[in-house]
Enzyme design. Structure first.
Site, mmCIF file in Angstrom:
data_model
loop_
_atom_site.group_PDB
_atom_site.id
_atom_site.type_symbol
_atom_site.label_atom_id
_atom_site.label_comp_id
_atom_site.label_asym_id
_atom_site.label_seq_id
_atom_site.Cartn_x
_atom_site.Cartn_y
_atom_site.Cartn_z
ATOM 1 N N LYS A 171 28.610 33.610 -63.434
ATOM 2 C CA LYS A 171 27.808 32.588 -63.972
ATOM 3 C C LYS A 171 27.598 32.323 -65.398
ATOM 4 O O LYS A 171 27.708 31.317 -66.187
ATOM 5 C CB LYS A 171 26.369 32.953 -63.507
ATOM 6 C CG LYS A 171 25.360 31.698 -64.102
ATOM 7 C CD LYS A 171 25.567 30.534 -63.420
ATOM 8 C CE LYS A 171 24.623 29.080 -64.054
ATOM 9 N NZ LYS A 171 23.423 29.298 -63.306
ATOM 10 N N LYS A 239 18.970 30.111 -73.060
ATOM 11 C CA LYS A 239 18.772 31.698 -72.532
ATOM 12 C C LYS A 239 20.105 32.023 -72.000
ATOM 13 O O LYS A 239 20.591 33.135 -72.316
ATOM 14 C CB LYS A 239 17.909 31.737 -71.530
ATOM 15 C CG LYS A 239 17.386 33.084 -70.815
ATOM 16 C CD LYS A 239 18.500 33.072 -69.441
ATOM 17 C CE LYS A 239 17.754 31.853 -68.481
ATOM 18 N NZ LYS A 239 18.196 31.849 -67.203
#
Length: 287
Positions: A171, A239
């Protein structure tokens, strides 16, 4: 199958809907109960803690905001998932979180005769709504094969990339790529408008050539419609980019393009747009 789901956000809500449509029994927990009202009307059950979700479920999916939320959801000694008797259960974290935390979840699960997968997704709100998400998985092959039929209810592409944490690393690779396409798409629109081009024509032309990419196809039309609703929040992308850069530093590699994208998104958040979708990056140029 008895499924638990924690986190009814932009994507989680649609994923639960697909699981209900497939005939599974779903037990829910989310911090804002009102987000789950319509899912409860469709047959989902509500409980008050993650611990109760674990007790009621065979497979538990989590999809929360930040690594700190993941840690509390799993490890809170009173209300966390691991506060329940978890023997024989499987836990699947769909959150984009840290590889280190994924490894810790896996180790604790195995110690207690349970299984876990880190399985962050890509595709945003449209992918979740259409059941076409991409799932990047870390964990054991046998656990992956057990959960794969459930993934297929809401995902088009699923792949196991290795041991615990490898899904999160994949990811990060995905987010590094998106950082480049989002800044490129934004600067393309800024340039095209400044030179007096018709933006719709530009998008149609570029979509047929080497510049074609997912960000341009899905986010440019929203920008032209002045739609900055969050398919993926600015604050969550920041984030993710922080995690990617932290992991890159551990590997002693520099990612200057990703670092610049993070700086731009942090500037955007500081101007008050942290709860907009990532396409709001254009607001640094167009007010």
């Amino acid at each position: 199958m008895k499924i638990g789901f924690i986190g009814i956000g932009v994507m989680g809500h649609s994923i639960v809907g697909h699981l209900l449509d497939a005939g599974h029994h779903v037990t829910l927990y989310t911090r804002t109960k009102s987000k789950a009202t319509d899912l409860m009307a469709r047959g989902a059950d509500w409980v008050d803690t993650p611990k109760e979700v674990a007790a009621a479920s065979e497979v538990v999916f989590t999809m929360v905001g930040y690594p700190s939320d993941v840690e509390m959801t799993y490890f809170d000694e009173h209300t966390g998932l691991f506060a329940a008797d978890i023997a024989g259960k499987t836990f699947v974290d769909l959150t984009t979180s840290t590889p280190t935390l994924a490894e810790a979840i896996y180790a604790t699960a195995r110690t207690n005769n349970a299984n876990s997968l880190d399985a962050p997704v890509s595709g945003g709100d449209l992918g979740a709504r259409n059941g076409t998400l991409t799932v990047m998985v870390g964990g054991e092959e046998a656990t992956y094969q057990q959960v794969l039929p459930l993934f297929k209810h809401f995902a088009k592409v699923c792949m196991l990339h290795g041991s615990a944490g490898k899904g999160q690393h994949t990811k990060m690779a995905n987010q590094i790529m998106i950082a480049g396409t989002m800044t490129g798409m934004t600067e393309m629109l800024v340039y095209a408008k400044a030179t007096g081009l018709e933006l719709e024509k530009v998008l149609e032309t570029l979509s047929g050539g080497a510049a074609a990419n997912w960000s341009m196809s899905n986010y440019s039309p929203r920008i032209l419609q002045n739609d900055f609703s969050p398919g993926f929040f600015v604050k969550h992308f920041i984030k993710d980019l922080k995690i990617a850069l932290d992991e890159a530093e551990k590997q002693q590699i520099a990612l200057p393009g990703t670092a610049l994208a993070k700086e731009l998104y942090e500037k955007l958040a500081n101007e008050g747009y942290e709860n907009d979708g990532t396409q709001a990056l254009i607001k640094l140029w167009w007010k």
